[in-house]
Write an enzyme that holds these catalytic residues in place. Sequence first.
Site, PDB file in Angstrom:
ATOM      1  N   TYR A   9       0.821  -1.312  -0.042  1.00 29.96           N
ATOM      2  CA  TYR A   9      -0.046   0.055  -0.032  1.00 29.96           C
ATOM      3  C   TYR A   9       0.787   1.121  -0.125  1.00 29.96           C
ATOM      4  O   TYR A   9       0.456   2.369   0.532  1.00 29.96           O
ATOM      5  CB  TYR A   9      -0.954   0.223   1.171  1.00 29.96           C
ATOM      6  CG  TYR A   9      -1.698  -1.255   1.559  1.00 29.96           C
ATOM      7  CD1 TYR A   9      -2.683  -1.630   0.191  1.00 29.96           C
ATOM      8  CD2 TYR A   9      -1.617  -1.848   2.402  1.00 29.96           C
ATOM      9  CE1 TYR A   9      -3.269  -2.918   0.597  1.00 29.96           C
ATOM     10  CE2 TYR A   9      -2.307  -3.024   2.598  1.00 29.96           C
ATOM     11  CZ  TYR A   9      -3.385  -3.587   1.853  1.00 29.96           C
ATOM     12  OH  TYR A   9      -3.960  -4.732   1.905  1.00 29.96           O
ATOM     13  N   TYR A 137     -14.434  -5.354   2.826  1.00 31.41           N
ATOM     14  CA  TYR A 137     -13.075  -5.787   2.587  1.00 31.41           C
ATOM     15  C   TYR A 137     -12.924  -7.014   3.010  1.00 31.41           C
ATOM     16  O   TYR A 137     -12.969  -7.363   4.048  1.00 31.41           O
ATOM     17  CB  TYR A 137     -12.145  -4.617   3.189  1.00 31.41           C
ATOM     18  CG  TYR A 137     -10.995  -5.238   2.921  1.00 31.41           C
ATOM     19  CD1 TYR A 137      -9.878  -5.139   1.889  1.00 31.41           C
ATOM     20  CD2 TYR A 137      -9.979  -5.972   3.957  1.00 31.41           C
ATOM     21  CE1 TYR A 137      -8.597  -5.513   1.589  1.00 31.41           C
ATOM     22  CE2 TYR A 137      -8.887  -6.450   3.620  1.00 31.41           C
ATOM     23  CZ  TYR A 137      -8.196  -6.250   2.487  1.00 31.41           C
ATOM     24  OH  TYR A 137      -6.994  -6.768   2.194  1.00 31.41           O
ATOM     25  N   ASP A 240     -17.001 -13.420   7.806  1.00 34.70           N
ATOM     26  CA  ASP A 240     -15.399 -13.055   7.598  1.00 34.70           C
ATOM     27  C   ASP A 240     -15.348 -12.565   8.933  1.00 34.70           C
ATOM     28  O   ASP A 240     -15.390 -11.456   9.290  1.00 34.70           O
ATOM     29  CB  ASP A 240     -15.519 -12.346   6.449  1.00 34.70           C
ATOM     30  CG  ASP A 240     -13.862 -11.803   6.488  1.00 34.70           C
ATOM     31  OD1 ASP A 240     -13.021 -12.224   7.301  1.00 34.70           O
ATOM     32  OD2 ASP A 240     -13.500 -11.133   5.649  1.00 34.70           O
ATOM     33  N   LYS A 269      -5.821 -13.757  11.709  1.00 36.42           N
ATOM     34  CA  LYS A 269      -5.269 -12.706  12.687  1.00 36.42           C
ATOM     35  C   LYS A 269      -5.140 -13.303  13.958  1.00 36.42           C
ATOM     36  O   LYS A 269      -4.187 -13.734  14.455  1.00 36.42           O
ATOM     37  CB  LYS A 269      -6.181 -11.257  12.641  1.00 36.42           C
ATOM     38  CG  LYS A 269      -6.054 -10.849  11.124  1.00 36.42           C
ATOM     39  CD  LYS A 269      -6.723  -9.299  11.092  1.00 36.42           C
ATOM     40  CE  LYS A 269      -6.718  -8.756   9.687  1.00 36.42           C
ATOM     41  NZ  LYS A 269      -5.472  -8.235   9.113  1.00 36.42           N
TER      42      LYS A 269
END
Length: 426
Positions: A9, A137, A240, A269
């Site tokens: 990014y 996202y 998600d 995560k």
Amino acid sequence: MTSPVWHPYAHLKTQAPAPKVVGGDGPRFTLDTGESLLDATCSWWCMIHGYRHPRLVRAIQQQADELCHVMLGGLTHAPADRLARELVRVTPAGLNHVFFSDSGSVGMEVAMKMAVQYHHLRGKPAKRRMLTLMKAYHGDTAGCMAVCDPEEGMHSLFAGFLPQHHFAPAPTAGFEASREEVQADLDALRAVLEAHHEEIGALLMEPLLQAAGGLNMTSPHYLRGARELCDEFDVLLVFDEVATGFGRTGRMFAADHADVTPDIMVLSKGLTGGYLGHAATLATDRVHSAFIGDSPEHAFMHGPTFMGNPLACRVALESLAVFEEDDYLGRIQTLNGVLREELRDDAALRAHPAVADVRVLGATAVIEVHDAAALAGVADFARERGVWLRPFGRWLYTMPAYVTSTHDLRRITEVMKHWFIDRRAP
């Protein structure tokens, strides 16, 4: 000498040299300059136990001395078996089958393939499109990019390359909204399902907290309504929980706020406390049983090389044990109280002309501004004050490690507020 590392990014022409991290302890990491920075972002939301947690480090060391890796194709090992059983135990009732992979994005790819093949095996091959939400996202791989927000998301350049799916409006009613206040959002979701359910295989959503899409917070009533709609239209519900899982919203999983079991749930995560890359896609008996049959098509053709990696499974087991034994949900409740008091309930902050909204959910807080230019320079401002903040777009946020003390969290919120209200010297 310029580093050959290509950073994510980053605009290559204007990016500043990246600070070099040489160590960490608890909620802080240390730079080669000697600076110790309080990590307000939990290293992209995964280092829930902070850095160098002795139990997690020891678990990796012990497992490395036994077995670092073996393929899960045709073989198994104790850490994978144990972790699968533990995930079935702690996730919503009914998620009884666990497919491992190595990242959240891949875990979502697994979920989408699983949904398409599920319907194909049931004689409904037309149900091969996904339905997702605007502001969503779900990752940076090709399949995941196709179900991210196509307008405000970061992947619009690839629109011509990606498969086309369906999108419903992002929910607008906040976390504390009533069922009546959520009804308009559910009506909008119903409209898309009514029009396209014959080709929609699954509804994908980040439950309660759309993370990288702007930290939007929605009501548990929306999850309950979505579950009812999916049942009505024969569409699988996929949660998600890569960002929301393991306490980030204040419960172990966001689904727990609504007492809802999705058909498929994706975790990553916080699964390993951030110590190694790992992911799990869990499915119900209904989904799993569709894959039991005699034809070659009944095999689920997916197999990441590092799925079920013993090191990752072992540290994930230790991460979960620490979470439960050290009452992390209690810690998160304390952190939430500080975030609400210092940010959400601060009248001066909310009244600042640059600020559009201040939201708090669990161990997450965000200050949304009207114009991203209002956050230019905030990372350097925070670093000078011993805090690592990395805003994106119009959002200045904190997702701290759960081991962060209330004193340290107030330091983070103080820096966030002072950017707007009182830019005093370090």
